[in-house]
Scaffold this active site. Structure first.
Site, PDB file in Angstrom:
ATOM      1  N   ASP A 141       0.757  -1.330  -0.006  1.00  0.00           N
ATOM      2  CA  ASP A 141       0.026  -0.182  -0.106  1.00  0.00           C
ATOM      3  C   ASP A 141       1.039   1.062   0.126  1.00  0.00           C
ATOM      4  O   ASP A 141       2.035   1.124   0.511  1.00  0.00           O
ATOM      5  CB  ASP A 141      -0.915   0.194   1.278  1.00  0.00           C
ATOM      6  CG  ASP A 141      -2.158  -1.126   1.173  1.00  0.00           C
ATOM      7  OD1 ASP A 141      -2.445  -1.683   0.137  1.00  0.00           O
ATOM      8  OD2 ASP A 141      -2.375  -1.534   2.527  1.00  0.00           O
ATOM      9  N   LYS A 142       0.334   2.344  -0.502  1.00  0.00           N
ATOM     10  CA  LYS A 142       1.040   3.464  -0.377  1.00  0.00           C
ATOM     11  C   LYS A 142       1.740   3.913   0.778  1.00  0.00           C
ATOM     12  O   LYS A 142       2.777   4.238   0.802  1.00  0.00           O
ATOM     13  CB  LYS A 142       0.319   4.686  -1.180  1.00  0.00           C
ATOM     14  CG  LYS A 142       0.781   5.984  -1.161  1.00  0.00           C
ATOM     15  CD  LYS A 142      -0.184   7.285  -1.525  1.00  0.00           C
ATOM     16  CE  LYS A 142       0.450   8.620  -1.695  1.00  0.00           C
ATOM     17  NZ  LYS A 142      -0.541   9.572  -1.629  1.00  0.00           N
TER      18      LYS A 142
END
Length: 299
Positions: A141-142
């Site tokens: 995930d970012k």
């Protein structure tokens, strides 16, 4: 003002220690008074600014005393061989392993096409040969930091993805979660489904994807716990859902019930990735140090 007016310089980076609450853009403007407002905003937009090793592009990001701010100088950032928000831990003709900062996208989205790990690595390999390419094997995930692997051919990508369970020997994450986790260690098992709004949730009727997470408490206080997690399966948002199921959502994870954002980012880090090399079969292990705020907040 009580800010450090003489930033330290290391490896072409300006480093500041925050001594007074402020917002990021006004702070940078005060410290980089020789630059125009647009120039400083461009530095932010390009991902050249980190707060506690977390890439921040938000102008009004709140700064707190004790935090560290680092700015990659423009002359460095525009050099062809500089990667922003990541470092290469290992590279050969078949794979690339990186340590990704929180705040950097793994792959492109509709809104962001270029400031991603994949795009930067693609440019990196094409400097040697324009025919070279990079392929996504798995994602972070970012807002999750840590170890991530890419393939350098479609064939290697397929081999890794088709034989992931056999080739990957260890995937260890560390999470800073809300509350005092009483259980020293344990396992969470559920089946995950995805809603129309892309929200993952657990069910017990086996209609979703089987997800198994093993956890072990490292340290804790009354507010937070530091937890080490081993993934037996690798489903989307698996750790975030399972920790929320336990009543201890990951810090900063508003999507899955967190009420705090004490470290200004998601409290999730991919610490170890160990696997058999898809071509040589050599057992390899890569490690990314756990961010310091994870430890300090859970003491």
């Amino acid at each position: 003002m009580s800010y450090n007016k003489r930033p330290t310089q290391k490896n072409d980076t300006l480093n500041f220690k925050i001594t007074k609450s402020d917002e990021l853009l006004p702070f940078l403007l005060s410290q980089m008074s020789n630059r125009s407002r647009n120039s400083v905003k461009s530095i932010l937009t390009r991902g050249q600014v980190k707060v506690d090793d977390h890439i921040v592009t938000k102008h009004n990001y709140p700064l707190r005393p004790g935090q560290s701010v680092s700015v990659l100088k423009n002359k460095v950032a525009v050099r062809e061989n500089v990667l922003i928000g990541m470092e290469i831990l290992y590279e050969d003709k078949d794979i690339i392993v990186i340590n990704k900062d929180a705040g950097l996208l793994s792959i492109a989205t509709e809104k962001e096409k270029h400031r991603t790990a994949l795009h930067q690595l693609m440019e990196h390999v094409r400097r040697q040969d324009l025919r070279n390419r990079v392929f996504v094997v798995h994602r972070l995930d970012k807002e999750t930091s840590g170890v991530m692997m890419f393939a350098k051919s479609e064939k290697v990508k397929r081999k890794l993805q088709d034989n992931w369970k056999e080739l990957v020997k260890e995937r260890t994450y560390v999470a800073l979660v809300e509350g005092k986790l009483e259980q020293r260690e344990g396992m969470v098992k559920s089946w995950l489904k995805e809603s129309k709004t892309h929200h993952m949730y657990s069910v017990q009727d086996k209609n979703g994807q089987l997800a198994i997470t093993h956890f072990k408490r490292i340290q804790h206080n009354d507010k937070f716990s530091l937890v080490e997690l081993q993934l037996e399966t690798g489903r989307k948002n698996q750790i975030r859902v399972h920790m929320s199921d336990l009543g201890h959502p990951v810090v900063g994870d508003k999507k899955y019930g967190a009420k705090t954002n004490e470290i200004g980012r998601l409290g999730l880090h991919a610490k170890i990735l160990s696997f058999h090399h898809p071509v040589t079969n050599q057992l390899m292990l890569f490690r990314a140090d756990v961010p310091k705020p994870f430890y300090s907040k859970s003491k």
